[in-house]
Design a protein around this motif. Structure first.
Motif, PDB file in Angstrom:
ATOM      1  N   PHE A 225      41.407  -3.292 -22.080  1.00 44.41           N
ATOM      2  CA  PHE A 225      41.555  -4.051 -20.841  1.00 44.41           C
ATOM      3  C   PHE A 225      40.244  -4.762 -20.527  1.00 44.41           C
ATOM      4  O   PHE A 225      39.158  -4.195 -20.685  1.00 44.41           O
ATOM      5  N   VAL A 226      40.349  -6.010 -20.073  1.00 52.06           N
ATOM      6  CA  VAL A 226      39.168  -6.782 -19.702  1.00 52.06           C
ATOM      7  C   VAL A 226      39.143  -7.056 -18.196  1.00 52.06           C
ATOM      8  O   VAL A 226      38.156  -6.762 -17.523  1.00 52.06           O
ATOM      9  N   ALA A 227      40.203  -7.640 -17.669  1.00 51.38           N
ATOM     10  CA  ALA A 227      40.230  -8.009 -16.256  1.00 51.38           C
ATOM     11  C   ALA A 227      41.666  -8.252 -15.823  1.00 51.38           C
ATOM     12  O   ALA A 227      42.532  -8.553 -16.652  1.00 51.38           O
ATOM     13  N   SER A 228      41.899  -8.118 -14.517  1.00 51.44           N
ATOM     14  CA  SER A 228      43.224  -8.404 -13.976  1.00 51.44           C
ATOM     15  C   SER A 228      43.097  -8.935 -12.557  1.00 51.44           C
ATOM     16  O   SER A 228      42.065  -8.756 -11.900  1.00 51.44           O
TER      17      SER A 228
ATOM     18  N   SER B  10      54.519 -11.551  -6.974  1.00 50.03           N
ATOM     19  CA  SER B  10      54.291 -10.190  -6.487  1.00 50.03           C
ATOM     20  C   SER B  10      53.794  -9.294  -7.607  1.00 50.03           C
ATOM     21  O   SER B  10      53.797  -8.075  -7.490  1.00 50.03           O
ATOM     22  N   GLY B  11      53.382  -9.884  -8.683  1.00 46.65           N
ATOM     23  CA  GLY B  11      52.974  -9.100  -9.834  1.00 46.65           C
ATOM     24  C   GLY B  11      51.488  -9.161 -10.091  1.00 46.65           C
ATOM     25  O   GLY B  11      50.685  -9.436  -9.190  1.00 46.65           O
ATOM     26  N   ILE B  12      51.141  -8.913 -11.331  1.00 42.69           N
ATOM     27  CA  ILE B  12      49.747  -8.844 -11.734  1.00 42.69           C
ATOM     28  C   ILE B  12      49.610  -9.483 -13.114  1.00 42.69           C
ATOM     29  O   ILE B  12      50.500  -9.365 -13.947  1.00 42.69           O
ATOM     30  N   MET B  13      48.519 -10.189 -13.308  1.00 40.39           N
ATOM     31  CA  MET B  13      48.226 -10.790 -14.600  1.00 40.39           C
ATOM     32  C   MET B  13      46.805 -10.434 -15.000  1.00 40.39           C
ATOM     33  O   MET B  13      45.975 -10.097 -14.147  1.00 40.39           O
ATOM     34  N   GLY B  14      46.528 -10.495 -16.281  1.00 47.94           N
ATOM     35  CA  GLY B  14      45.199 -10.140 -16.709  1.00 47.94           C
ATOM     36  C   GLY B  14      44.947 -10.436 -18.168  1.00 47.94           C
ATOM     37  O   GLY B  14      45.767 -11.067 -18.844  1.00 47.94           O
ATOM     38  N   TRP B  15      43.793  -9.949 -18.643  1.00 48.60           N
ATOM     39  CA  TRP B  15      43.341 -10.187 -20.004  1.00 48.60           C
ATOM     40  C   TRP B  15      42.974  -8.874 -20.681  1.00 48.60           C
ATOM     41  O   TRP B  15      42.368  -7.993 -20.069  1.00 48.60           O
ATOM     42  N   PHE B  16      43.341  -8.807 -21.939  1.00 46.52           N
ATOM     43  CA  PHE B  16      42.926  -7.733 -22.817  1.00 46.52           C
ATOM     44  C   PHE B  16      42.238  -8.379 -24.013  1.00 46.52           C
ATOM     45  O   PHE B  16      42.370  -9.572 -24.250  1.00 46.52           O
TER      46      PHE B  16
END
Length: 124
Positions: free
Chosen positions: A47-50, A31-37
Motif C-alpha cells: 500500500f502506498v496511499a489512499s 462514497s468509496g475509496i481510491m488509492g495506490w499500491f
C-alpha cells in the motif's frame, strides 16, 4: 464494468518528480475509496496511499509521507499521485485501486478493483 486506467509513469532521476493519474469509468466512487499500491521486483505489493472520495481523508505509508500527495478530481472521476523527491527505492509498478464504501483498513487489505499498473523507474 469498472475500469481503472493509470498513466504518468516513466523514468526519472533521483530527486525528480512524476505525477500519476488514474481515470475511473463504469461507476463513480463518491462514497468509496481510491488509492495506490506498488510492487517492486522480488517484493510483495504494498500500500502506498489512499483517499476517501467523499471526505477527502488521506492515508500514506510512512516511507512516502512528506514526498507524495494523493488527490482527486470529482468532476473527472480521476485520482492523482504527485511524487516528489523520488528515490531509487520508489522504483516499482504502481497500481491504481478502488472500492467501497468501506474504511481504509479494508481497502489496504483487499480493494475491489485494480488497474493494469504503470512502471516508475528512479535512477540514481
Amino acid at each position: 464494468q469498472v475500469q481503472l486506467v493509470e498513466s504518468g509513469g516513466g523514468l526519472v532521476q533521483a530527486g525528480g518528480s512524476l505525477r500519476l493519474s488514474c481515470a475511473a469509468s463504469g461507476r463513480t466512487f463518491s462514497s468509496g475509496i481510491m488509492g495506490w499500491f506498488r510492487q517492486a521486483p522480488g517484493k510483495e505489493r504494498e500500500f502506498v496511499a489512499s483517499i476517501s472520495w467523499s471526505v477527502g481523508s488521506t492515508y500514506y505509508v510512512d516511507s512516502v509521507k512528506g514526498r507524495f500527495t494523493i488527490s482527486r478530481d470529482n468532476a473527472k472521476n480521476t485520482m492523482y499521485l504527485q511524487m516528489n523527491s523520488l528515490k531509487p527505492e520508489d522504483t516499482a509498478v504502481y497500481y491504481c485501486a478502488a472500492g467501497g464504501p468501506y474504511g481504509n483498513s479494508r481497502f489496504q487489505s483487499r480493494p475491489d478493483y485494480w488497474g493494469q499498473g504503470t512502471q516508475v523507474t528512479v535512477s540514481s
